[in-house]
Design a protein around this motif. Structure first.
Motif, PDB file in Angstrom:
ATOM      1  N   ARG A  13       0.374   4.226   1.251  1.00 37.68           N
ATOM      2  CA  ARG A  13       0.009   4.645   1.878  1.00 37.68           C
ATOM      3  C   ARG A  13       1.081   4.030   3.024  1.00 37.68           C
ATOM      4  O   ARG A  13       2.266   5.264   4.251  1.00 37.68           O
ATOM      5  CB  ARG A  13      -1.450   5.102   2.688  1.00 37.68           C
ATOM      6  N   ARG A  14       1.130   3.053   3.480  1.00 33.59           N
ATOM      7  CA  ARG A  14       2.037   2.285   4.309  1.00 33.59           C
ATOM      8  C   ARG A  14       3.934   2.698   3.580  1.00 33.59           C
ATOM      9  O   ARG A  14       4.547   2.734   4.745  1.00 33.59           O
ATOM     10  CB  ARG A  14       1.836   0.869   4.107  1.00 33.59           C
ATOM     11  N   ASN A  57       0.157  -0.935  -0.250  1.00 33.84           N
ATOM     12  CA  ASN A  57       0.404   0.074   0.195  1.00 33.84           C
ATOM     13  C   ASN A  57       0.791   0.990  -0.045  1.00 33.84           C
ATOM     14  O   ASN A  57       1.659   1.232   0.687  1.00 33.84           O
ATOM     15  CB  ASN A  57      -1.125   0.201   1.074  1.00 33.84           C
ATOM     16  N   THR A  73       4.435   6.215   4.961  1.00 29.90           N
ATOM     17  CA  THR A  73       4.355   5.899   6.455  1.00 29.90           C
ATOM     18  C   THR A  73       5.253   5.477   7.219  1.00 29.90           C
ATOM     19  O   THR A  73       6.095   6.312   8.548  1.00 29.90           O
ATOM     20  CB  THR A  73       3.013   5.169   7.239  1.00 29.90           C
ATOM     21  N   ILE A  74       5.815   4.583   6.831  1.00 26.93           N
ATOM     22  CA  ILE A  74       7.388   3.600   7.083  1.00 26.93           C
ATOM     23  C   ILE A  74       8.836   4.798   6.118  1.00 26.93           C
ATOM     24  O   ILE A  74      10.056   4.948   7.550  1.00 26.93           O
ATOM     25  CB  ILE A  74       7.643   2.250   6.071  1.00 26.93           C
TER      26      ILE A  74
END
Length: 155
Positions: free
Chosen positions: A4-5, A2, A8-9
């Motif tokens: 978005r993931r 994803n 974030t990471i």
């Protein structure tokens, strides 16, 4: 994976890296704290100098003052200028206490009385805002003197 993931990471990794480096933290937080303090100090200094000059008048040294007694009297009578009587100049500081030096030529009075013109040199200390106001006050006194001489000649 994803998108978005992934963001974030990457954000967490960079955030952790940023807070681990002390120099990066300094440059992140110091300028917003230090720069307004420097600006406030500069504003206070300029303000106190402006208030001092407004109360006391611009310090002016007149070179060869004996050649133009009427002009010197105008500088003394004007509220915006203060004539520095003693020559406090040195080789290190050619202005001494004065912000502006008015240099009158040796034959000033003879030129004026004969109906001619004379050149007065106005020498300023630097290019600061205070010196700009000082030179404006000096030019105002000289222009008033020049206008009176012109009116006397026309009468």
């Amino acid at each position: 994976m994803n998108l978005r993931r992934v963001y974030t990471i990457v954000f967490r990794k960079e955030f952790r890296e940023l807070f681990r480096d002390r120099r990066a933290l300094f440059w992140l937080f110091a300028p917003p704290i230090i720069l307004p303090g420097i600006a406030i100090c500069a504003a206070i200094f300029i303000g106190t100098q402006a208030i001092r000059i407004a109360q006391d008048g611009v310090p002016v040294f007149i070179e060869n003052a004996a050649e133009a007694p009427e002009l010197v009297q105008r500088f003394e009578d004007d509220e915006s200028t203060t004539v520095v009587e003693t020559d406090t100049r040195t080789d290190d500081d050619p202005f001494g206490d004065a912000a502006v030096i008015v240099s009158i030529p040796d034959d000033f009075q003879e030129q004026i009385e004969s109906g001619g013109t004379a050149n007065i040199r106005v020498i300023t200390k630097d290019n600061s805002l205070i010196t700009f106001f000082a030179s404006a006050a000096v030019r105002n006194v000289i222009n008033g003197y020049s206008d009176d001489i012109r009116d006397q000649r026309l009468a």
